[in-house]
Design a protein around this motif. Structure first.
Motif, mmCIF file in Angstrom:
data_model
loop_
_atom_site.group_PDB
_atom_site.id
_atom_site.type_symbol
_atom_site.label_atom_id
_atom_site.label_comp_id
_atom_site.label_asym_id
_atom_site.label_seq_id
_atom_site.Cartn_x
_atom_site.Cartn_y
_atom_site.Cartn_z
ATOM 1 N N TYR A 78 0.850 -1.191 0.000
ATOM 2 C CA TYR A 78 0.000 0.000 0.000
ATOM 3 C C TYR A 78 0.887 1.243 0.000
ATOM 4 O O TYR A 78 1.579 1.523 0.972
ATOM 5 C CB TYR A 78 -0.934 0.006 1.211
ATOM 6 C CG TYR A 78 -1.856 1.210 1.265
ATOM 7 C CD1 TYR A 78 -2.625 1.579 0.158
ATOM 8 C CD2 TYR A 78 -1.953 1.981 2.404
ATOM 9 C CE1 TYR A 78 -3.462 2.685 0.213
ATOM 10 C CE2 TYR A 78 -2.789 3.084 2.463
ATOM 11 C CZ TYR A 78 -3.527 3.427 1.361
ATOM 12 O OH TYR A 78 -4.359 4.520 1.409
ATOM 13 N N GLY A 80 0.095 4.183 0.257
ATOM 14 C CA GLY A 80 -0.485 5.293 1.012
ATOM 15 C C GLY A 80 -0.188 5.278 2.493
ATOM 16 O O GLY A 80 -0.685 6.119 3.223
ATOM 17 N N ASN A 81 0.612 4.309 2.983
ATOM 18 C CA ASN A 81 0.942 4.303 4.411
ATOM 19 C C ASN A 81 2.430 4.628 4.597
ATOM 20 O O ASN A 81 3.104 5.017 3.654
ATOM 21 C CB ASN A 81 0.572 2.954 5.050
ATOM 22 C CG ASN A 81 1.308 1.780 4.426
ATOM 23 O OD1 ASN A 81 2.329 1.939 3.772
ATOM 24 N ND2 ASN A 81 0.781 0.589 4.625
ATOM 25 N N ASP A 82 2.919 4.451 5.809
ATOM 26 C CA ASP A 82 4.313 4.784 6.099
ATOM 27 C C ASP A 82 5.221 3.559 6.110
ATOM 28 O O ASP A 82 6.275 3.570 6.734
ATOM 29 C CB ASP A 82 4.406 5.522 7.442
ATOM 30 C CG ASP A 82 3.850 6.926 7.343
ATOM 31 O OD1 ASP A 82 3.910 7.507 6.244
ATOM 32 O OD2 ASP A 82 3.338 7.440 8.351
ATOM 33 N N LYS A 87 5.947 6.191 0.619
ATOM 34 C CA LYS A 87 5.335 6.672 1.861
ATOM 35 C C LYS A 87 4.645 8.011 1.638
ATOM 36 O O LYS A 87 4.854 8.676 0.639
ATOM 37 C CB LYS A 87 6.419 6.838 2.926
ATOM 38 C CG LYS A 87 7.112 5.554 3.276
ATOM 39 C CD LYS A 87 8.206 5.794 4.297
ATOM 40 C CE LYS A 87 8.724 4.468 4.766
ATOM 41 N NZ LYS A 87 10.080 4.212 4.613
ATOM 42 N N ARG A 89 1.372 9.077 1.363
ATOM 43 C CA ARG A 89 0.300 9.242 0.376
ATOM 44 C C ARG A 89 0.832 9.234 -1.056
ATOM 45 O O ARG A 89 0.444 10.049 -1.891
ATOM 46 C CB ARG A 89 -0.500 10.507 0.645
ATOM 47 C CG ARG A 89 -1.121 10.602 2.024
ATOM 48 C CD ARG A 89 -2.293 9.707 2.264
ATOM 49 N NE ARG A 89 -3.315 9.901 1.250
ATOM 50 C CZ ARG A 89 -4.207 8.982 0.921
ATOM 51 N NH1 ARG A 89 -4.208 7.837 1.506
ATOM 52 N NH2 ARG A 89 -5.096 9.212 -0.004
ATOM 53 N N ASP A 91 0.208 6.816 -3.029
ATOM 54 C CA ASP A 91 -0.765 6.092 -3.852
ATOM 55 C C ASP A 91 -1.535 7.043 -4.751
ATOM 56 O O ASP A 91 -1.794 8.185 -4.403
ATOM 57 C CB ASP A 91 -1.727 5.267 -2.990
ATOM 58 C CG ASP A 91 -2.604 6.112 -2.092
ATOM 59 O OD1 ASP A 91 -2.081 7.030 -1.450
ATOM 60 O OD2 ASP A 91 -3.823 5.853 -2.044
ATOM 61 N N LYS A 93 -0.649 8.629 -7.373
ATOM 62 C CA LYS A 93 0.065 9.834 -7.810
ATOM 63 C C LYS A 93 1.066 9.592 -8.928
ATOM 64 O O LYS A 93 1.507 10.536 -9.563
ATOM 65 C CB LYS A 93 0.789 10.475 -6.626
ATOM 66 C CG LYS A 93 -0.134 11.116 -5.629
ATOM 67 C CD LYS A 93 0.645 11.858 -4.579
ATOM 68 C CE LYS A 93 -0.310 12.516 -3.605
ATOM 69 N NZ LYS A 93 0.399 13.181 -2.520
ATOM 70 N N THR A 155 -1.515 1.857 -6.600
ATOM 71 C CA THR A 155 -1.658 1.821 -5.151
ATOM 72 C C THR A 155 -0.726 0.805 -4.497
ATOM 73 O O THR A 155 -0.420 0.916 -3.324
ATOM 74 C CB THR A 155 -3.121 1.541 -4.775
ATOM 75 O OG1 THR A 155 -3.924 2.586 -5.325
ATOM 76 C CG2 THR A 155 -3.346 1.514 -3.278
#
Length: 170
Positions: A78, A80-82, A87, A89, A91, A93, A155
């Motif tokens: 993922y 979108g997490n750290d 890291k 966000r 995802d 982009k 993602t």
């Protein structure tokens, strides 16, 4: 006669000004501008030994460093997490990606439109890049295997031996 002479001199000076313009009035070549032009940095990124073994992503086309999202030598379930290489966000982009991995059996990167490898799949072979996820090199819409557009839609990713969908980006 004295009145005619200044008029004649003034006319002569004006005529001379038309024939010999001053340096400030001479035509100047326009300066070269690079407005809206981004150099394609993907091949440079791929060739850099510091990136060997990594997948890299950029928020923007042509791998412009100003849009650097991150890199990972392992899987990232993922973006979108750290956790993982992507890291904060990252995802949804990415607009350009580079696979600087090696052909060691796990050299293919499978990108997914959802977390944990769900959604559509788009693969990238080792030593390759996609400089714009909006369109492929033939000018067609770059898509995941489920038909979803790939640009700004990644993602997660996994290193795989085979691309199960056979949907390779280029």
């Amino acid at each position: 006669m004295k009145k005619i002479r200044p008029i004649g001199v003034a006319m002569g000076i004006a005529a001379l000004g038309i024939l010999l313009p001053t340096a400030s009035a001479q035509a100047q070549a326009p300066a070269q501008e690079s407005v809206g032009v981004t150099a394609n940095q993907c091949a440079t990124v791929l060739a850099d030994p510091a990136h060997r073994g990594y997948v890299l992503a950029y928020d923007g086309t042509y791998c412009a460093y100003s849009g650097y999202l991150g890199r990972a030598s392992g899987d990232d379930s993922y973006w979108g997490n750290d956790q993982g290489g992507f890291k904060g966000r990252a995802d949804d982009k990415a607009s350009s990606v580079v696979n600087a991995g090696v052909a060691n059996g796990w050299g293919i990167v499978a990108f997914y439109s959802q977390s944990v490898g769900d959604g559509g799949e788009l693969c990238l072979g080792p030593g390759d890049y996609i400089d714009t996820l909006a369109t492929d090199r033939a000018g067609k819409l770059q898509k995941f295997s489920n038909g979803a557009p790939a640009d700004n839609n990644i993602t997660s990713h996994y290193w795989v031996r085979h691309c199960s969908s056979q949907n390779f980006g280029y």
